[in-house]
Design a protein around this motif. Structure first.
Motif, PDB file in Angstrom:
ATOM      1  N   GLU A 166       4.794   4.200   2.493  1.00  0.00           N
ATOM      2  CA  GLU A 166       4.750   2.947   1.883  1.00  0.00           C
ATOM      3  C   GLU A 166       4.702   1.802   2.803  1.00  0.00           C
ATOM      4  O   GLU A 166       5.582   1.885   3.537  1.00  0.00           O
ATOM      5  CB  GLU A 166       5.529   2.672   0.734  1.00  0.00           C
ATOM      6  CG  GLU A 166       5.684   1.371  -0.043  1.00  0.00           C
ATOM      7  CD  GLU A 166       6.591   1.409  -1.165  1.00  0.00           C
ATOM      8  OE1 GLU A 166       6.400   0.543  -2.146  1.00  0.00           O
ATOM      9  OE2 GLU A 166       7.783   2.343  -1.284  1.00  0.00           O
ATOM     10  N   ARG A 182      -6.522   1.981   8.246  1.00  0.00           N
ATOM     11  CA  ARG A 182      -5.333   2.806   8.597  1.00  0.00           C
ATOM     12  C   ARG A 182      -5.362   3.893   7.592  1.00  0.00           C
ATOM     13  O   ARG A 182      -5.039   5.062   8.194  1.00  0.00           O
ATOM     14  CB  ARG A 182      -4.069   1.915   8.409  1.00  0.00           C
ATOM     15  CG  ARG A 182      -3.957   1.054   9.549  1.00  0.00           C
ATOM     16  CD  ARG A 182      -2.519   0.344   9.268  1.00  0.00           C
ATOM     17  NE  ARG A 182      -2.336  -0.724  10.469  1.00  0.00           N
ATOM     18  CZ  ARG A 182      -1.610  -1.362  10.850  1.00  0.00           C
ATOM     19  NH1 ARG A 182      -0.337  -1.315  10.054  1.00  0.00           N
ATOM     20  NH2 ARG A 182      -1.349  -2.266  12.014  1.00  0.00           N
ATOM     21  N   LYS A 183      -5.516   3.703   6.517  1.00  0.00           N
ATOM     22  CA  LYS A 183      -5.401   4.840   5.381  1.00  0.00           C
ATOM     23  C   LYS A 183      -6.332   6.174   5.673  1.00  0.00           C
ATOM     24  O   LYS A 183      -6.104   7.254   5.885  1.00  0.00           O
ATOM     25  CB  LYS A 183      -5.700   4.350   4.011  1.00  0.00           C
ATOM     26  CG  LYS A 183      -5.544   5.421   2.973  1.00  0.00           C
ATOM     27  CD  LYS A 183      -5.816   4.872   1.474  1.00  0.00           C
ATOM     28  CE  LYS A 183      -5.889   5.927   0.295  1.00  0.00           C
ATOM     29  NZ  LYS A 183      -6.027   5.332  -0.803  1.00  0.00           N
ATOM     30  N   ASN A 184      -7.589   5.669   6.055  1.00  0.00           N
ATOM     31  CA  ASN A 184      -8.784   6.661   6.355  1.00  0.00           C
ATOM     32  C   ASN A 184      -8.488   7.477   7.718  1.00  0.00           C
ATOM     33  O   ASN A 184      -8.529   8.547   7.852  1.00  0.00           O
ATOM     34  CB  ASN A 184      -9.960   5.932   6.428  1.00  0.00           C
ATOM     35  CG  ASN A 184     -10.533   5.328   4.978  1.00  0.00           C
ATOM     36  OD1 ASN A 184     -10.145   6.025   4.063  1.00  0.00           O
ATOM     37  ND2 ASN A 184     -11.185   4.408   4.973  1.00  0.00           N
ATOM     38  N   GLU A 239      -7.132  -0.261   4.769  1.00  0.00           N
ATOM     39  CA  GLU A 239      -7.909   0.724   4.321  1.00  0.00           C
ATOM     40  C   GLU A 239      -8.240   1.567   5.380  1.00  0.00           C
ATOM     41  O   GLU A 239      -8.514   2.863   5.591  1.00  0.00           O
ATOM     42  CB  GLU A 239      -9.084   0.239   3.625  1.00  0.00           C
ATOM     43  CG  GLU A 239     -10.058   1.187   3.137  1.00  0.00           C
ATOM     44  CD  GLU A 239      -9.260   2.015   1.754  1.00  0.00           C
ATOM     45  OE1 GLU A 239      -9.715   3.232   1.626  1.00  0.00           O
ATOM     46  OE2 GLU A 239      -8.559   1.656   1.204  1.00  0.00           O
ATOM     47  N   THR A 291      -5.875  10.036   7.135  1.00  0.00           N
ATOM     48  CA  THR A 291      -6.232  11.055   6.595  1.00  0.00           C
ATOM     49  C   THR A 291      -6.979  11.676   7.483  1.00  0.00           C
ATOM     50  O   THR A 291      -6.913  13.185   7.549  1.00  0.00           O
ATOM     51  CB  THR A 291      -7.060  10.615   5.256  1.00  0.00           C
ATOM     52  OG1 THR A 291      -6.375   9.594   4.446  1.00  0.00           O
ATOM     53  CG2 THR A 291      -7.681  11.815   4.539  1.00  0.00           C
ATOM     54  N   THR A 327       0.705  -1.227  -0.018  1.00  0.00           N
ATOM     55  CA  THR A 327      -0.065  -0.057   0.176  1.00  0.00           C
ATOM     56  C   THR A 327       0.830   1.219   0.047  1.00  0.00           C
ATOM     57  O   THR A 327       1.943   1.131   0.338  1.00  0.00           O
ATOM     58  CB  THR A 327      -0.903   0.119   1.312  1.00  0.00           C
ATOM     59  OG1 THR A 327      -0.185   0.227   2.520  1.00  0.00           O
ATOM     60  CG2 THR A 327      -1.874  -1.264   1.317  1.00  0.00           C
ATOM     61  N   LYS A 328       0.420   2.506  -0.427  1.00  0.00           N
ATOM     62  CA  LYS A 328       1.074   3.422  -0.356  1.00  0.00           C
ATOM     63  C   LYS A 328      -0.032   4.746  -0.289  1.00  0.00           C
ATOM     64  O   LYS A 328      -1.150   4.480  -0.386  1.00  0.00           O
ATOM     65  CB  LYS A 328       1.563   3.925  -1.621  1.00  0.00           C
ATOM     66  CG  LYS A 328       2.730   3.391  -2.291  1.00  0.00           C
ATOM     67  CD  LYS A 328       3.438   3.742  -3.558  1.00  0.00           C
ATOM     68  CE  LYS A 328       4.579   2.977  -3.994  1.00  0.00           C
ATOM     69  NZ  LYS A 328       5.338   3.534  -5.246  1.00  0.00           N
ATOM     70  N   GLN A 329       0.193   5.794   0.537  1.00  0.00           N
ATOM     71  CA  GLN A 329      -0.492   6.761   0.791  1.00  0.00           C
ATOM     72  C   GLN A 329       0.185   8.156   0.904  1.00  0.00           C
ATOM     73  O   GLN A 329       1.285   8.067   1.537  1.00  0.00           O
ATOM     74  CB  GLN A 329      -1.344   6.616   2.275  1.00  0.00           C
ATOM     75  CG  GLN A 329      -2.070   7.731   2.715  1.00  0.00           C
ATOM     76  CD  GLN A 329      -2.749   7.295   3.969  1.00  0.00           C
ATOM     77  OE1 GLN A 329      -2.618   6.465   4.560  1.00  0.00           O
ATOM     78  NE2 GLN A 329      -3.854   7.967   4.397  1.00  0.00           N
TER      79      GLN A 329
END
Length: 162
Positions: free
Chosen positions: A110, A142-144, A140, A147, A8-10
Motif C-alpha cells: 500500500e 509501477r503496479k504493472n 500504474e 506484476t 494505491t494498493k497492490q
C-alpha cells in the motif's frame, strides 16, 4: 494551500521478506519508474534503506525539464513500512508512506502519498489536468512493472471437502 492524497494498493504473490528486500533497496526505484522520466540516482543508494538516508535523483517529469529531487527516509519498521519525504524537489511537500502486509498467498503493498503543489493557486490549477494524471500514470506503471517482476496475485482459498 491544498494537500492532495494518492492512495494505491497492490497484492503480489511473494513473501514479506521478498517484498521488503526489493523495496528496501533504493536502486530498484529506477526499475519501477517509467523510462521517459529519465530517472537517475545521483547519490545515497549505496546501502539498504535506513532512517536518515538521503537519496538524490534527477527526474524529467514533464516537457524534458530535468529536476533534482532529494528525499529522506524518515521512518523504517523492517518488514512493515517506511516513509520517504522530499527535502528538495518539484513539490511544496511530499510525504510517501509504503506499507507491506502479509495476506493469504502473498503480500499487500500500500502506498499513501500526501503532497502539496508549489505556486499556490497556479499549482492547484495544474493538478486536475497535469499532476494528478501524471502521478496516476507513474503508479500504474509501477503496479504493472511489479506484476511483471513478481507475477500476478491469484490466491484462491482452499476448499475443504467434508
Amino acid at each position: 494551500m491544498k494537500i492532495y492524497t494518492l492512495h494505491t494498493k497492490q497484492n503480489l504473490p511473494i513473501s514479506v521478506q521478498e517484498a521488503w528486500q526489493f523495496l528496501g533497496d533504493p536502486k530498484n526505484l529506477k526499475m519501477i519508474t517509467p523510462d521517459y522520466m529519465g530517472f537517475k540516482i545521483l547519490s545515497g543508494a549505496d546501502r539498504p534503506m535506513f532512517p536518515g538516508q538521503l537519496i538524490q535523483y534527477i527526474v524529467t517529469p514533464v516537457a524534458g525539464i530535468k529536476t533534482k529531487w532529494v528525499t529522506e527516509i524518515t521512518h523504517v519498521v523492517e518488514g512493515k513500512f517506511f516513509v520517504d519525504e522530499q527535502r528538495y524537489g518539484p513539490y511544496a511537500m511530499w510525504h510517501h508512506k509504503h506499507f507491506i502486509k502479509e495476506i493469504p498467498g502473498g503480500v499487500e503493498m500500500e502506498d499513501i502519498v500526501d503532497y502539496k503543489l508549489p505556486l499556490g493557486i497556479l499549482g492547484q490549477l495544474t493538478h486536475p489536468f497535469l499532476v494528478k494524471p501524471k502521478l496516476k500514470e507513474i503508479f500504474e506503471y509501477r503496479k504493472n512493472k511489479l506484476t511483471e517482476i513478481f507475477g500476478t496475485y491469484s490466491y484462491k482459498p482452499e476448499t475443504a471437502v467434508v
